[in-house]
Design a protein around this motif. Structure first.
Motif, PDB file in Angstrom:
ATOM      1  N   CYS B  71       0.798  -1.236   0.000  1.00 54.95           N
ATOM      2  CA  CYS B  71       0.000   0.000   0.000  1.00 54.95           C
ATOM      3  C   CYS B  71       0.830   1.285   0.000  1.00 54.95           C
ATOM      4  CB  CYS B  71      -0.988   0.041   1.174  1.00 54.95           C
ATOM      5  SG  CYS B  71      -2.281  -1.184   1.028  1.00 54.95           S
ATOM      6  N   GLU B  72       2.110   1.202  -0.366  1.00 50.85           N
ATOM      7  CA  GLU B  72       2.921   2.421  -0.512  1.00 50.85           C
ATOM      8  C   GLU B  72       3.564   2.415  -1.892  1.00 50.85           C
ATOM      9  OE1 GLU B  72       3.238   4.934   1.489  1.00 50.85           O
ATOM     10  OE2 GLU B  72       2.440   4.154   3.389  1.00 50.85           O
ATOM     11  N   TYR B  73       3.546   3.572  -2.557  1.00 49.34           N
ATOM     12  CA  TYR B  73       4.232   3.666  -3.838  1.00 49.34           C
ATOM     13  C   TYR B  73       5.732   3.488  -3.639  1.00 49.34           C
ATOM     14  CZ  TYR B  73       0.023   5.687  -5.933  1.00 49.34           C
ATOM     15  OH  TYR B  73      -1.240   5.884  -6.400  1.00 49.34           O
ATOM     16  N   VAL B  74       6.362   2.826  -4.626  1.00 41.61           N
ATOM     17  CA  VAL B  74       7.825   2.743  -4.621  1.00 41.61           C
ATOM     18  C   VAL B  74       8.335   3.277  -5.956  1.00 41.61           C
ATOM     19  CG1 VAL B  74       7.939   0.798  -3.022  1.00 41.61           C
ATOM     20  CG2 VAL B  74       7.818   0.354  -5.478  1.00 41.61           C
ATOM     21  N   SER B  75       9.560   3.819  -5.942  1.00 40.95           N
ATOM     22  CA  SER B  75      10.142   4.326  -7.182  1.00 40.95           C
ATOM     23  C   SER B  75      10.713   3.161  -7.975  1.00 40.95           C
ATOM     24  CB  SER B  75      11.245   5.332  -6.863  1.00 40.95           C
ATOM     25  OG  SER B  75      12.347   4.646  -6.319  1.00 40.95           O
ATOM     26  N   GLY B  76      11.029   3.407  -9.246  1.00 44.02           N
ATOM     27  CA  GLY B  76      11.542   2.362 -10.125  1.00 44.02           C
ATOM     28  C   GLY B  76      12.809   1.703  -9.626  1.00 44.02           C
ATOM     29  N   GLU B  77      13.662   2.483  -8.931  1.00 45.85           N
ATOM     30  CA  GLU B  77      14.952   1.947  -8.484  1.00 45.85           C
ATOM     31  C   GLU B  77      14.842   1.211  -7.149  1.00 45.85           C
ATOM     32  OE1 GLU B  77      15.018   5.830  -8.484  1.00 45.85           O
ATOM     33  OE2 GLU B  77      14.317   5.199 -10.456  1.00 45.85           O
ATOM     34  N   THR B  78      13.708   1.331  -6.491  1.00 46.49           N
ATOM     35  CA  THR B  78      13.552   0.698  -5.173  1.00 46.49           C
ATOM     36  C   THR B  78      13.695  -0.817  -5.269  1.00 46.49           C
ATOM     37  OG1 THR B  78      12.005   2.428  -4.532  1.00 46.49           O
ATOM     38  CG2 THR B  78      11.989   0.432  -3.189  1.00 46.49           C
ATOM     39  N   LEU B  79      14.464  -1.389  -4.373  1.00 42.17           N
ATOM     40  CA  LEU B  79      14.566  -2.847  -4.289  1.00 42.17           C
ATOM     41  C   LEU B  79      13.344  -3.372  -3.540  1.00 42.17           C
ATOM     42  CD1 LEU B  79      18.327  -3.546  -3.520  1.00 42.17           C
ATOM     43  CD2 LEU B  79      17.018  -4.387  -5.487  1.00 42.17           C
ATOM     44  N   VAL B  80      12.559  -4.194  -4.227  1.00 46.01           N
ATOM     45  CA  VAL B  80      11.318  -4.705  -3.645  1.00 46.01           C
ATOM     46  C   VAL B  80      11.572  -6.102  -3.083  1.00 46.01           C
ATOM     47  CG1 VAL B  80       8.953  -5.410  -4.158  1.00 46.01           C
ATOM     48  CG2 VAL B  80       9.932  -3.380  -5.272  1.00 46.01           C
ATOM     49  N   ASP B  81      11.188  -6.286  -1.835  1.00 48.52           N
ATOM     50  CA  ASP B  81      11.280  -7.606  -1.204  1.00 48.52           C
ATOM     51  C   ASP B  81      10.148  -8.477  -1.760  1.00 48.52           C
ATOM     52  OD1 ASP B  81      11.326  -9.815   0.395  1.00 48.52           O
ATOM     53  OD2 ASP B  81      11.424  -8.691   2.293  1.00 48.52           O
ATOM     54  N   LEU B  82      10.517  -9.557  -2.433  1.00 52.04           N
ATOM     55  CA  LEU B  82       9.487 -10.400  -3.049  1.00 52.04           C
ATOM     56  C   LEU B  82       8.638 -11.134  -2.013  1.00 52.04           C
ATOM     57  CD1 LEU B  82      11.532 -11.768  -6.080  1.00 52.04           C
ATOM     58  CD2 LEU B  82       9.863  -9.915  -6.061  1.00 52.04           C
ATOM     59  N   GLY B  83       9.032 -11.036  -0.756  1.00 52.09           N
ATOM     60  CA  GLY B  83       8.228 -11.617   0.308  1.00 52.09           C
ATOM     61  C   GLY B  83       7.217 -10.643   0.900  1.00 52.09           C
ATOM     62  N   ALA B  84       7.083  -9.462   0.298  1.00 55.50           N
ATOM     63  CA  ALA B  84       6.107  -8.478   0.811  1.00 55.50           C
ATOM     64  C   ALA B  84       4.693  -9.066   0.758  1.00 55.50           C
ATOM     65  CB  ALA B  84       6.183  -7.207  -0.020  1.00 55.50           C
ATOM     66  N   ASP B  85       3.803  -8.527   1.588  1.00 51.77           N
ATOM     67  CA  ASP B  85       2.427  -9.033   1.600  1.00 51.77           C
ATOM     68  C   ASP B  85       1.742  -8.808   0.259  1.00 51.77           C
ATOM     69  OD1 ASP B  85       2.532  -9.983   4.132  1.00 51.77           O
ATOM     70  OD2 ASP B  85       1.695  -8.181   5.066  1.00 51.77           O
ATOM     71  N   GLU B  86       1.957  -7.633  -0.322  1.00 49.77           N
ATOM     72  CA  GLU B  86       1.256  -7.337  -1.570  1.00 49.77           C
ATOM     73  C   GLU B  86       2.125  -6.494  -2.493  1.00 49.77           C
ATOM     74  OE1 GLU B  86      -3.106  -5.751  -2.190  1.00 49.77           O
ATOM     75  OE2 GLU B  86      -1.663  -4.127  -2.410  1.00 49.77           O
ATOM     76  N   ILE B  87       2.143  -6.888  -3.771  1.00 50.69           N
ATOM     77  CA  ILE B  87       2.767  -6.066  -4.806  1.00 50.69           C
ATOM     78  C   ILE B  87       1.661  -5.743  -5.804  1.00 50.69           C
ATOM     79  CG2 ILE B  87       4.499  -5.986  -6.634  1.00 50.69           C
ATOM     80  CD1 ILE B  87       6.208  -7.920  -5.024  1.00 50.69           C
ATOM     81  N   ALA B  88       1.429  -4.464  -6.040  1.00 50.01           N
ATOM     82  CA  ALA B  88       0.294  -4.058  -6.886  1.00 50.01           C
ATOM     83  C   ALA B  88       0.760  -3.131  -8.001  1.00 50.01           C
ATOM     84  CB  ALA B  88      -0.765  -3.351  -6.041  1.00 50.01           C
ATOM     85  N   VAL B  89       0.172  -3.315  -9.180  1.00 52.16           N
ATOM     86  CA  VAL B  89       0.435  -2.427 -10.306  1.00 52.16           C
ATOM     87  C   VAL B  89      -0.654  -1.350 -10.306  1.00 52.16           C
ATOM     88  CG1 VAL B  89       0.560  -2.247 -12.813  1.00 52.16           C
ATOM     89  CG2 VAL B  89       1.516  -4.252 -11.656  1.00 52.16           C
ATOM     90  N   ILE B  90      -0.218  -0.091 -10.207  1.00 53.68           N
ATOM     91  CA  ILE B  90      -1.154   1.031 -10.115  1.00 53.68           C
ATOM     92  C   ILE B  90      -1.083   1.857 -11.407  1.00 53.68           C
ATOM     93  CG2 ILE B  90      -1.831   3.064  -8.748  1.00 53.68           C
ATOM     94  CD1 ILE B  90      -1.951   0.535  -7.091  1.00 53.68           C
ATOM     95  N   PRO B  91      -2.045   1.656 -12.322  1.00 56.13           N
ATOM     96  CA  PRO B  91      -2.071   2.503 -13.527  1.00 56.13           C
ATOM     97  C   PRO B  91      -2.385   3.953 -13.139  1.00 56.13           C
ATOM     98  CG  PRO B  91      -3.561   0.595 -13.724  1.00 56.13           C
ATOM     99  CD  PRO B  91      -3.157   0.707 -12.281  1.00 56.13           C
ATOM    100  N   PRO B  92      -2.163   4.900 -14.058  1.00 57.34           N
ATOM    101  CA  PRO B  92      -2.470   6.302 -13.730  1.00 57.34           C
ATOM    102  C   PRO B  92      -3.890   6.422 -13.168  1.00 57.34           C
ATOM    103  CG  PRO B  92      -1.422   6.168 -15.869  1.00 57.34           C
ATOM    104  CD  PRO B  92      -1.687   4.758 -15.447  1.00 57.34           C
ATOM    105  N   VAL B  93      -3.993   7.131 -12.045  1.00 61.23           N
ATOM    106  CA  VAL B  93      -5.274   7.145 -11.323  1.00 61.23           C
ATOM    107  C   VAL B  93      -6.213   8.216 -11.899  1.00 61.23           C
ATOM    108  CG1 VAL B  93      -4.160   6.267  -9.249  1.00 61.23           C
ATOM    109  CG2 VAL B  93      -4.446   8.732  -9.528  1.00 61.23           C
ATOM    110  N   SER B  94      -7.502   8.025 -11.680  1.00 56.84           N
ATOM    111  CA  SER B  94      -8.484   8.970 -12.241  1.00 56.84           C
ATOM    112  C   SER B  94      -9.678   9.138 -11.314  1.00 56.84           C
ATOM    113  CB  SER B  94      -8.933   8.518 -13.631  1.00 56.84           C
ATOM    114  OG  SER B  94      -9.383   7.174 -13.612  1.00 56.84           O
ATOM    115  N   GLY B  95      -9.387   9.204 -10.010  1.00 56.52           N
ATOM    116  CA  GLY B  95     -10.469   9.452  -9.055  1.00 56.52           C
ATOM    117  C   GLY B  95     -10.934  10.897  -9.141  1.00 56.52           C
ATOM    118  N   GLY B  96     -11.966  11.192  -8.372  1.00 57.80           N
ATOM    119  CA  GLY B  96     -12.487  12.559  -8.339  1.00 57.80           C
ATOM    120  C   GLY B  96     -13.626  12.741  -9.315  1.00 57.80           C
TER     121      GLY B  96
END
Lengths: 145, 96
Positions: B71-96
């Motif tokens: 539930c937190e954005y990460v930058s492209g260079e961030t090393l992601v722990d593959l054991g994290a609870d959730e990895i999500a792909v967030i397309p450009p948002v369009s709420g509002g």
């Protein structure tokens, strides 16, 4: 000083603004401001029949809370209300409601657009726009640099 | 005892939303990552490009997507722990 507070919700039913009036009230507050974003019938000449919203709900709530907290600090607000509706939102109905209160009006007039800009940049909620033929398109704005 | 060092293969669920979900036709996909050391970490950018290799339908959308880890954005260079609870792909948002 205010006992500062935020009210953040994601709902699946119509947003009734009056329900949130008390959230902004405080004896030392001199300004309440509201913004509601509603479904519009036309976009660049195209007819919209319906907007359908979905979210990464847990992350969206977290992001909305962060925005509300930051707005409280940044604009010295007494209270912030931030509500987003998901699912189908027919023409004329609100998909988003923002409210805030403060001692004086400049803070609330500045806070509302700031909160909406942040929401539109960072909160993982998406709308699918349905035209009058029933065809739906996800809206993924590409120009947010 | 085997002396050949095999890369560590990790299966990992990735969650998709909105246009990304529709393009793939599923809310979740499982990716297999080959990690050559024991850290089990990959950059966010690498995860997104692996997704594009497996699901070419995503190639147009992926450059504008962000990755969120727990539930937190990460930058492209961030090393992601593959054991994290959730990895999500967030397309450009369009709420509002």
């Amino acid at each position: 000083m205010f006992d500062r507070r935020i009210k953040v919700e994601i709902v699946d039913v119509p947003i009734v603004r009056e329900r949130y009036d008390d959230e902004l009230s405080h004896q030392d507050v001199g300004a309440h401001a509201w913004f509601a974003g509603v479904t519009r019938r036309t976009t660049q000449g195209k007819i919209t029949s319906l907007l359908h919203y979905e979210a990464h709900r847990e992350m969206a709530l977290k992001q909305m809370e962060e925005i509300a907290d930051e707005a409280l600090e940044r604009f010295s607000l007494a209270a912030v209300v931030l509500v987003h509706r998901l699912g189908a939102v027919p023409i004329g109905e609100a998909s988003v409601l923002v409210g805030c209160s403060s001692s004086h009006r400049p803070e609330v007039f500045t806070a509302l657009p700031w909160i909406m800009d942040r929401l539109k940049r960072d909160v993982p909620i998406w709308k699918k726009e349905y035209d009058d033929q029933g065809a739906g398109d996800w809206i993924h704005p590409q120009n947010l640099a | 005892m085997r002396l050949v060092v095999e890369p560590n293969v990790i299966s990992r669920r990735v969650v998709l939303f909105a246009g990304a979900k529709d393009l793939v036709g599923a809310q979740e996909v499982t990716l297999e990552f080959k990690c050559h050391d024991a850290t089990n970490k990959l950059t966010a950018q690498k995860i997104l490009s692996l997704l594009g290799e497996l699901y070419p339908s995503l190639l147009d959308l992926l450059p504008s997507c962000r990755l969120a880890v727990d539930c937190e954005y990460v930058s492209g260079e961030t090393l992601v722990d593959l054991g994290a609870d959730e990895i999500a792909v967030i397309p450009p948002v369009s709420g509002g």
